[in-house]
Design a protein around this motif. Sequence first.
Motif, mmCIF file in Angstrom:
data_model
loop_
_atom_site.group_PDB
_atom_site.id
_atom_site.type_symbol
_atom_site.label_atom_id
_atom_site.label_comp_id
_atom_site.label_asym_id
_atom_site.label_seq_id
_atom_site.Cartn_x
_atom_site.Cartn_y
_atom_site.Cartn_z
ATOM 1 N N VAL A 155 -22.342 -48.949 10.951
ATOM 2 C CA VAL A 155 -23.038 -48.980 12.239
ATOM 3 C C VAL A 155 -22.537 -47.847 13.137
ATOM 4 O O VAL A 155 -23.323 -47.215 13.863
ATOM 5 N N ALA A 156 -21.227 -47.563 13.082
ATOM 6 C CA ALA A 156 -20.667 -46.466 13.882
ATOM 7 C C ALA A 156 -21.284 -45.134 13.488
ATOM 8 O O ALA A 156 -21.526 -44.273 14.345
ATOM 9 N N PHE A 157 -21.572 -44.953 12.201
ATOM 10 C CA PHE A 157 -22.199 -43.699 11.783
ATOM 11 C C PHE A 157 -23.670 -43.650 12.174
ATOM 12 O O PHE A 157 -24.206 -42.569 12.436
ATOM 13 N N VAL A 158 -24.335 -44.788 12.216
ATOM 14 C CA VAL A 158 -25.681 -44.819 12.798
ATOM 15 C C VAL A 158 -25.603 -44.362 14.253
ATOM 16 O O VAL A 158 -26.420 -43.565 14.734
ATOM 17 N N LEU A 159 -24.581 -44.837 14.960
ATOM 18 C CA LEU A 159 -24.397 -44.497 16.372
ATOM 19 C C LEU A 159 -24.204 -43.002 16.574
ATOM 20 O O LEU A 159 -24.882 -42.388 17.412
ATOM 21 N N ILE A 160 -23.292 -42.377 15.825
ATOM 22 C CA ILE A 160 -23.039 -40.955 16.070
ATOM 23 C C ILE A 160 -24.231 -40.099 15.639
ATOM 24 O O ILE A 160 -24.491 -39.034 16.206
ATOM 25 N N GLY A 161 -24.983 -40.588 14.625
ATOM 26 C CA GLY A 161 -26.208 -39.885 14.269
ATOM 27 C C GLY A 161 -27.237 -39.958 15.385
ATOM 28 O O GLY A 161 -27.916 -38.971 15.696
#
Length: 396
Positions: free
Chosen positions: A29-35
């Motif tokens: 989810v954190a990588f969805v966020l930074i994307g």
Amino acid sequence: MPEAALAGDVAAPPAPRLFTRPATVASCVAFVLIGMVQALYGPSVPGLRDTYGLSPAGAGLGLSLHFTGGVAGVLAFNAIHSRISNRALLAASYCLMAAGGAGFALAPNWPLALIAAFLGGLGFGGIDYGLNQLFAVGFGARSTAMLNILNAHFGIGAVLGPALVAWLGPGDYAMAFGVCASLSAALILCTGGVRDAASQPPTGQPRPAQGTLVSRVLVGFLVLYILNVAVEAGVGGWEPTHLETVGYGVTFAASATSVYWLMMTVGRFLVVPITLRYAPEVILTVCAAGMTGCLLLALIPGAAPYAYAGVGLFIAPVFPTGLPWLNRALPGAERAGAWVIAASMVGGVAAPPLLGAGIESSGIHAVPWLLAALSAASLAATVWLKRTATAGQAPA
């Protein structure tokens, strides 16, 4: 060459799991966020210009400050990682990201908004560095597969970000950044499942020779990452203009570019089973050759949209798949991962204007040639690294 062949006759002990299953999900989810955050700046330009009375170049400074903060965040968190826990590293990164997103949404003037973009970039860099580094060592033989899954979620975010701005409208960009800030704050509560463990190379893994060879191998990885991110950013930035120049409509060109980014996400999921059978360097060599071939195919107007989609598919595994190879080639170089991640960000910042200068002198039709030259250089760097890193390894 199958991955199993790399282990030789010595069975490595299983690496400690650094993430519980809920923490693994939260990391994705954190990588969805930074994307999402990275992809928000471009579609928000019209709203930023209206809010602060900016020129297009002035509005573009938001993304530049975000990337500058990202590079600083990677290097800063790498410098202090040995003195803080993995949980503290990620919690601090989420906190900075939340503060930066909220500050950018609520800033009363453009200078304060730029400071907030830099602050959010620091958190972005910490998340990018921290999770990539921990996933590279935290799942044992499945680390390469897990890294590709993790980075595929970045692509999902990159698709969702512009969609969110399109749904809200550019004038409501502040709400989009506010959503991201809230999500980042919530992720602070999900760091309890992140563990600490020494990331020592397993017994029986080859260790590189020291000194000059280590420096040469590290420089080779830096070059490889800079070139690949330059191709990635170059296609994303110049594909629409090239397609319009060779006769496609504006809407089609924009849609084709979205397909390119979508293929990057799909490619990272598709490569997961392949990473369990083949060594990272084999996968990266095939990817570099495929990218180069697709970019040359893009010289044919009728094939160009499909060729760019192919580039997205081939370039997708490069960033996440190269990190486990780096850790194996330089097991004692603890800062190597941070340097290549920072280098990838520098490549993303420097490539578009440098390519723009080349295109200005050669014309838009030269876009595939210029990108193919960069891709061919990355193929050469990959082949050189295969020979050099392998030649410098000896059993422990």
